[in-house]
Design a protein around this motif. Sequence first.
Motif, PDB file in Angstrom:
ATOM      1  N   THR A 197      -3.842  10.879  -4.771  1.00 41.94           N
ATOM      2  CA  THR A 197      -3.122  10.347  -3.615  1.00 41.94           C
ATOM      3  C   THR A 197      -4.042  10.311  -2.402  1.00 41.94           C
ATOM      4  OG1 THR A 197      -1.140  11.437  -4.485  1.00 41.94           O
ATOM      5  CG2 THR A 197      -1.028  10.595  -2.236  1.00 41.94           C
ATOM      6  N   CYS A 198      -4.668  11.422  -2.141  1.00 41.27           N
ATOM      7  CA  CYS A 198      -5.571  11.490  -0.992  1.00 41.27           C
ATOM      8  C   CYS A 198      -6.709  10.503  -1.144  1.00 41.27           C
ATOM      9  CB  CYS A 198      -6.172  12.884  -0.868  1.00 41.27           C
ATOM     10  SG  CYS A 198      -4.991  14.123  -0.360  1.00 41.27           S
ATOM     11  N   VAL A 237       0.892   4.127  -2.885  1.00 44.31           N
ATOM     12  CA  VAL A 237       0.520   5.519  -2.645  1.00 44.31           C
ATOM     13  C   VAL A 237       1.658   6.446  -3.058  1.00 44.31           C
ATOM     14  CG1 VAL A 237      -0.035   7.233  -0.890  1.00 44.31           C
ATOM     15  CG2 VAL A 237      -1.036   4.972  -0.747  1.00 44.31           C
ATOM     16  N   LEU A 288       1.851   6.789  -6.750  1.00 47.29           N
ATOM     17  CA  LEU A 288       0.771   7.641  -7.217  1.00 47.29           C
ATOM     18  C   LEU A 288       1.085   9.109  -6.927  1.00 47.29           C
ATOM     19  CD1 LEU A 288      -1.973   7.650  -8.526  1.00 47.29           C
ATOM     20  CD2 LEU A 288      -2.998   7.237  -6.280  1.00 47.29           C
ATOM     21  N   SER A 329      -0.661  14.441   2.786  1.00 48.92           N
ATOM     22  CA  SER A 329      -1.283  13.137   2.970  1.00 48.92           C
ATOM     23  C   SER A 329      -0.296  11.997   3.027  1.00 48.92           C
ATOM     24  CB  SER A 329      -2.287  12.870   1.851  1.00 48.92           C
ATOM     25  OG  SER A 329      -3.325  13.787   1.908  1.00 48.92           O
ATOM     26  N   PHE A 374       0.805  -1.209   0.000  1.00 53.55           N
ATOM     27  CA  PHE A 374       0.000   0.000   0.000  1.00 53.55           C
ATOM     28  C   PHE A 374       0.846   1.270   0.000  1.00 53.55           C
ATOM     29  CE2 PHE A 374      -3.410   2.781   0.522  1.00 53.55           C
ATOM     30  CZ  PHE A 374      -3.166   3.636   1.576  1.00 53.55           C
ATOM     31  N   MET A 376      -6.781   7.748  -2.696  1.00 50.26           N
ATOM     32  CA  MET A 376      -6.353   6.375  -2.448  1.00 50.26           C
ATOM     33  C   MET A 376      -6.193   6.123  -0.954  1.00 50.26           C
ATOM     34  SD  MET A 376      -2.976   4.560  -3.917  1.00 50.26           S
ATOM     35  CE  MET A 376      -3.070   2.874  -4.438  1.00 50.26           C
ATOM     36  N   ILE A 377      -5.606   7.086  -0.291  1.00 50.70           N
ATOM     37  CA  ILE A 377      -5.398   6.923   1.143  1.00 50.70           C
ATOM     38  C   ILE A 377      -6.729   6.860   1.877  1.00 50.70           C
ATOM     39  CG2 ILE A 377      -4.455   8.031   3.196  1.00 50.70           C
ATOM     40  CD1 ILE A 377      -2.261   9.211   1.430  1.00 50.70           C
TER      41      ILE A 377
END
Lengths: 133, 592
Positions: B30-31, A40, A43, A82, A36, B33-34
Amino acid sequence: MQRQVALIKQSLFDQGYLDEQFIELEELQDDANPNFVEEVATLYFKDSARLISNIEQALERGSFDFNRLDNYMHQFKGSSTSIGASKVKTECTMFREYCRVGNAEGCLRTFKQLKKEHATLRKKLEQYFQASK
Amino acid sequence: MLTPGAVGGSSNSDPFPSGLRVLVVDDDPTCLMILERMLKTCLYRVTKCNRAEIALSLLRKNKNGFDIVISDVHMPDMNGFKLLEHVGLEMDLPVIMMSADDSKSVVLKGVTHGAVDYLIKPVRIEALKNIWQHVVRKKQNVSEHSGSVEETGGDRQQQRDDDDDDGGDNNNSSSGNNEGNLRKRKEEEQGGDDKEDTSSLKKPRVVWSVELHQQFVAAVNHLGVDKAVPKKILEMMNVQGLTRENVASHLQKYRIYLKRLGGVSQHQGNINHSFMTGQDPSYGPLNGFDLQGLATAGQLQAQSLAQLQAVGLGQSSSPLIKPGITSVDQRSFFTFQNSKSRFGDGHGPMMMNGGNKQTSLLHGVPTGHMRLQQQQMAGMRVAGPSMQQQQQSMLSRRSVPETRSSRVLPGATHSAFNNSFPLASAPGMMSVSDTKGVNEFCNPSYDILNNFPQQQHHNNNNSVNEWDLRNVGMVFNSHQDNTTSAAFSTSEAYSSSSTHKRKREAELVVEHGQNQQQPQSRSVNPMNQIYMNDGGSVRMKTETVTCPPQATTMFHEQYSNQDDLLSALLKQEGLLDTEFDFEGYSFDNILV
């Protein structure tokens, strides 16, 4: 290898490249989602590259549309936050501040720094993930 | 604490809260996905979306396919607040806003636009774990308001102090309400389980579409606002699948809306005009009025209201703030002046203050009087403050369980949505808001707002879900100006008489607002919400809003009359519990 991984990770934190948000992400990783964090990160770098290029174009134009720049940077800051990219986030904040006061010179300078931090983080994370495999 | 099964009543097949269907919208991959990962870890069912338009169409296609929406504020194709408004209006789903921006103004905006919470990025999983509370709360509010709270866990209601109207006794006193609520809840629970959708959190929401509302209004007018009873209205409307309860709760809200319009219109007069013209020329001043009213009702989120205003004013800028601003002014305006000056013509007292002993006020539908006033009021003003109030109340409501007064203002950060912002054009905040009142009010009102949605929920008519409330508000305005004003004014008036009252009103307003959220059209929302209040249980619960009496004192005297009248009227109509006192304005008890 394990030690190396730990060392890389430690240095990333110690040097302030990453903050606790990254740890949050790692906690989301489990057997069902073993990669994961790497996904991330991948991405993030893909998306942020796009943002950087947009900002670059906007800056090159020389028109300095601070609003637009600020918008880009807001996005950039959001995603950097994030994933816990601490230094990048700091640069984003500074950039936005320069936008706010309309300081073009400051924007340019900060952007350069931001790109540098971004590239460094990318490299280090790549190392980290490589080592973790 | 509520156990998953307990919430929402019986038909919920998913073990609550896991399985909660979340729609998350964020342009940042990104956010997204998180967040998805985090939500899945919380055992929620996640749907992600990177564009607001797509999210909206998803929501529209699956009206009951989601329980809650989480959206980012800054998105390229559509402003997050706009999405928030749409969702609130059309689907009446709780929406959580999030952003890396934690500036107070943005958080406030979220609050005033009706978001149930505001998360600051980076979002932590802990913050997401509790989002289900918003779903439950909303459902509870809706069911409470809808005349017959059928669904939503009764236990939830019990927990909520502010749920007042449930028991139909609008005694604002929390104790009274609680009892009433508990009682009612239990009854409902028992009865509610059978009702499809009602008991489950996922019950279909009845949406008062424009056409439906028009039919409703026509029926009400035909019967006479004061005399209209749900049963007869239902018969006249002759709409398949519509239940008396649906009508009852809608009627309540409508009345409240009318009252509100009465009070608000004064403030809004100017604004509304421009507002209105922009909106819908056919409506004329009324439209604007309604919008405001609707907005205040909480239906119309600040954003929409602002937009409407902008339209009216010929602006295209993000008007989001506008409502807030105007509402703020209005609010004070409203609170103080409702009764008197607002109406300018002297009709004012009618609406707002109890001055007029118009029974019509009580009903929210003033008869000749109101008409005049309404026209004067131009609705907007009312709307403004109402909105604020509602918002505030919404907010405050939420926090009620936590800490009422404190919430109101400071709250607005992260998830302090609830009370943080009473003033911001919180729709529906109307009455209470006057300054401090607002804050405190907010707390209780929050519930009210929530209640309304429940009402709609309550109605459950699948057919109505699609109702487009858009025109409802409009229609409403046109003939109901008077009544709406009255509704508003009375509610305000009532509140003024005592802090409790204020709370009630705010709650009413709030509730109205809340309920209104379901209707899609923004403009209509405020109205809807108002209706809702009527239909639903107006939570007059006096959550102990200790609104400073200042605002109220002004029209205190005027209102006092109304209280009696209102209660009398309500009792007459069988709408209220016998113990009704203004505070106990529980719409739930509308008897047909």
